[in-house]
Design a protein around this motif. Structure first.
Motif, mmCIF file in Angstrom:
data_model
loop_
_atom_site.group_PDB
_atom_site.id
_atom_site.type_symbol
_atom_site.label_atom_id
_atom_site.label_comp_id
_atom_site.label_asym_id
_atom_site.label_seq_id
_atom_site.Cartn_x
_atom_site.Cartn_y
_atom_site.Cartn_z
ATOM 1 N N GLU A 173 0.795 -0.903 -0.106
ATOM 2 C CA GLU A 173 0.293 0.160 -0.140
ATOM 3 C C GLU A 173 0.893 1.530 -0.139
ATOM 4 O OE1 GLU A 173 -2.181 -0.473 3.245
ATOM 5 O OE2 GLU A 173 -3.704 -1.894 2.647
ATOM 6 N N PHE A 174 0.864 2.271 -0.717
ATOM 7 C CA PHE A 174 2.092 3.615 -1.138
ATOM 8 C C PHE A 174 0.519 4.393 -0.574
ATOM 9 C CE2 PHE A 174 2.817 7.461 -3.927
ATOM 10 C CZ PHE A 174 4.125 6.600 -3.410
ATOM 11 N N THR A 175 1.834 5.292 0.606
ATOM 12 C CA THR A 175 0.736 6.629 0.581
ATOM 13 C C THR A 175 1.864 7.495 0.741
ATOM 14 O OG1 THR A 175 1.208 5.827 3.251
ATOM 15 C CG2 THR A 175 -1.230 5.175 1.666
ATOM 16 N N VAL A 176 0.990 9.100 0.783
ATOM 17 C CA VAL A 176 2.260 9.986 0.813
ATOM 18 C C VAL A 176 1.843 10.787 1.821
ATOM 19 C CG1 VAL A 176 3.190 12.271 -0.049
ATOM 20 C CG2 VAL A 176 1.892 10.503 -1.376
ATOM 21 N N GLN A 177 2.611 11.308 2.917
ATOM 22 C CA GLN A 177 2.303 11.682 4.395
ATOM 23 C C GLN A 177 2.385 12.803 4.351
ATOM 24 O OE1 GLN A 177 5.478 9.612 6.549
ATOM 25 N NE2 GLN A 177 4.496 7.299 6.672
ATOM 26 N N GLU A 178 1.315 13.495 5.575
ATOM 27 C CA GLU A 178 1.525 14.940 5.474
ATOM 28 C C GLU A 178 3.272 15.438 5.744
ATOM 29 O OE1 GLU A 178 -0.889 15.626 9.471
ATOM 30 O OE2 GLU A 178 -2.347 14.082 8.353
ATOM 31 N N ASN A 179 3.872 14.669 5.751
ATOM 32 C CA ASN A 179 4.967 15.408 6.147
ATOM 33 C C ASN A 179 6.018 15.580 4.492
ATOM 34 O OD1 ASN A 179 6.075 12.820 5.979
ATOM 35 N ND2 ASN A 179 7.113 12.852 8.104
ATOM 36 N N GLY A 180 5.175 14.382 4.277
ATOM 37 C CA GLY A 180 5.803 15.249 2.539
ATOM 38 C C GLY A 180 6.424 13.641 2.194
ATOM 39 N N GLU A 181 7.350 12.862 3.613
ATOM 40 C CA GLU A 181 7.784 11.334 3.165
ATOM 41 C C GLU A 181 6.321 10.051 2.006
ATOM 42 O OE1 GLU A 181 9.647 10.061 6.444
ATOM 43 O OE2 GLU A 181 11.085 11.966 6.434
ATOM 44 N N PHE A 182 7.560 9.543 1.752
ATOM 45 C CA PHE A 182 6.106 8.098 1.081
ATOM 46 C C PHE A 182 6.658 6.978 2.116
ATOM 47 C CE2 PHE A 182 8.434 11.561 -1.922
ATOM 48 C CZ PHE A 182 7.255 11.431 -1.900
ATOM 49 N N GLU A 183 5.509 6.382 2.022
ATOM 50 C CA GLU A 183 4.997 4.712 2.716
ATOM 51 C C GLU A 183 4.947 3.717 1.867
ATOM 52 O OE1 GLU A 183 3.722 3.693 7.183
ATOM 53 O OE2 GLU A 183 2.023 4.826 5.510
ATOM 54 N N TRP A 184 5.293 2.919 1.841
ATOM 55 C CA TRP A 184 5.296 1.649 1.805
ATOM 56 C C TRP A 184 4.123 0.592 2.797
ATOM 57 C CZ3 TRP A 184 8.220 4.296 -0.531
ATOM 58 C CH2 TRP A 184 8.419 4.921 -2.012
ATOM 59 N N LYS A 185 2.938 0.253 2.829
ATOM 60 C CA LYS A 185 2.989 -0.453 4.179
ATOM 61 C C LYS A 185 2.976 -1.899 3.610
ATOM 62 C CE LYS A 185 0.443 -0.380 8.481
ATOM 63 N NZ LYS A 185 1.569 -0.314 8.982
ATOM 64 N N LEU A 186 2.805 -2.767 4.326
ATOM 65 C CA LEU A 186 2.018 -4.057 3.789
ATOM 66 C C LEU A 186 1.356 -4.529 5.487
ATOM 67 C CD1 LEU A 186 5.505 -5.978 2.392
ATOM 68 C CD2 LEU A 186 3.408 -5.093 1.181
#
Length: 470
Positions: free
Chosen positions: A337-350
């Motif tokens: 699951e790809f998301t863009v966080q509020e601080n502008g960083e990117f996250e890939w979550k399983l």
């Protein structure tokens, strides 16, 4: 409290002790200077004065640990269950929990050594034991009456054991001094306590190694007295037997340094390693410094630019760069699951998916990019859960009955809750609103099924965790 923290605290507490002993040694020197001029007066042996000074310093150290400067968070609380500390340490299979038991033994070892050296009467074991037990009871009673601690039967036993062991060391040293050699009978007899404890720990490790699964920390609890405690629920609870999967946490200890060297061009400068978990200073081709922090035991690592302050950038442009870089690194084992966080960083979550009944990956990767597309932070926290097999689990009805019997741990459900608020008392009310199946890692890295039981405790939000596996 870990070993490092304990050593740090001891260093802090030892400063006044060293000062006191230093002053005592100065007074001893002045005493002998004065007595040397009084030739007709009998002098106290220098050996006794030195031992006395050390003994006073030791007493100050013990008082610092047990009485001086302690808070008042416990009022009239007692734990009279024998070996409760050892039972908790065993159920958690935790060295950290065992440390407290061992430290309470070691704390009184000097008392068993110094008393016979200072006063001849204490060469008799009965008088020494009387002082050791009396000192422990006095400390425990003071802590209980002032709220500085809990009166624990374990502390009394461990302190007494330490005093006895110290006395045995004194006897052993006296035997060697007197006979000018080491007698095997005396050696074994006077080292009986550590030998016996070592044998017990060896047997415990053998038993633990033979067990298929590890221990769950939630099983380390004292059974609550549920007399006149009302437990209720409006749930329709099933009594049917069922099963749930067990997984094993698999850590992939890849060579992170080589990966960063090959993919990002980061070269190693130096290492500060601490048993597989340490910091490594690396830099890129332009000499920009980064810190790589690794936790090999958990398979986690973090890369951070030492000098960069994050700036607001175009998310659309950076998003494509982030996905491209992640493809280049090839550290995602499957779609995430790809998301863009509020601080502008990117996250890939399983996400955690223990219902799959097959091997799966879980965890996340976080990435922060500079405006030019270079990395300023990268955090890797992924691991594989390997499916082992299904196990029989308790039914919700049985779980509810365990709550009614007090067979559950009291968990601090709110940061503002005090330990005394968790003690079950006459007239308390527990309303069960939910019993849901979840999972928890045990001490061997197995992901075991547990029940998350939640509801109200005297009107406040409350929950507890209970092992689901039979």
């Amino acid at each position: 409290m870990g070993i490092t923290e304990i050593i740090s605290n001891i260093r802090f507490l030892m400063l006044p002790v060293i000062i006191i002993i230093g002053v005592e040694f100065l007074l001893i020197a002045l005493y002998y200077f004065y007595r040397r001029r009084q030739l007709d007066k009998k002098q106290i042996p220098i050996k006794k004065l030195i031992l006395g000074a050390i003994f006073v310093g030791y007493i100050v150290f013990v008082l610092e640990l047990t009485i001086i400067g302690r808070g008042t968070s416990h009022y009239m609380q007692m734990n009279l269950q024998p070996f409760s500390g050892y039972i908790d340490a065993w159920k958690k299979y935790s060295l950290r929990d065992l440390q407290n038991c061992l430290f309470n033994i070691l704390m009184f070892v000097p008392l068993g050594i110094l008393l016979p050296l200072l006063i001849a009467k204490f060469k008799e074991f009965k008088w020494l034991l009387l002082v050791v037990v009396g000192a422990t009871v006095t400390i425990e009673t003071y802590q209980t009456l002032t709220g500085a601690g809990i009166f624990e039967l374990d502390d009394l036993m461990n302190n007494s054991l330490g005093g006895i062991f110290g006395y045995q060391l004194y006897r052993l040293a006296a035997s060697i001094t007197h006979n000018k050699k080491v007698k095997m009978k005396s050696l074994i007899g006077n080292l009986a306590i550590p030998l016996l404890m070592g044998l017990i720990f060896l047997c415990m490790n053998i038993v633990y190694a033979q067990k298929e699964f590890g221990h769950l920390a939630i099983n380390a609890y004292t059974k609550s007295n549920m007399s006149d405690v009302k437990v209720s629920t409006s749930l329709e609870l099933s009594s049917a037997s069922t099963v749930a999967p067990v997984y094993k946490k698999i850590i992939k200890n890849e060579n992170v340094e080589d990966l960063l060297q090959q993919k990002l061009g980061l070269s190693q400068v130096n290492t500060q390693d601490d048993k597989g978990s340490g910091e490594i200073l690396v830099e890129d081709k332009d000499g920009v410094p980064y810190t790589l922090t690794k936790n090999d035991a958990e398979g986690q690592w973090w890369l951070t630019d030492n000098n960069y302050t994050p700036e607001q950038t175009s998310v659309t442009v950076q998003e494509e760069k982030a996905k491209s870089l992640m493809d280049k690194l090839s550290i995602l084992p499957q779609d995430a699951e790809f998301t863009v966080q509020e601080n502008g960083e990117f996250e890939w979550k399983l996400p955690d998916r223990p219902h799959l009944k097959r091997d799966y990956w879980t965890g996340d990767i976080e990435l922060g990019l500079k405006q030019d597309g270079r990395v300023y932070s990268l955090a890797y926290s992924l691991h594989e859960n390997q499916f082992i097999r299904e196990v029989d689990i308790l039914s919700p009805v049985v779980v509810y009955e365990r709550i009614k019997k007090g067979e559950f741990p009291q968990i601090k459900y709110n940061a503002l809750v005090q330990e005394e608020d968790l003690v079950i008392k006459k007239g308390d009310q527990i309303e069960i609103e939910s019993i849901e199946l979840s999972h928890m890692y045990d001490t061997k890295g197995f992901y075991q099924p547990i029940y998350n039981v939640s509801g109200k405790f005297n009107g406040n939000d409350w929950f507890t965790l209970i092992q689901a596996r039979k």
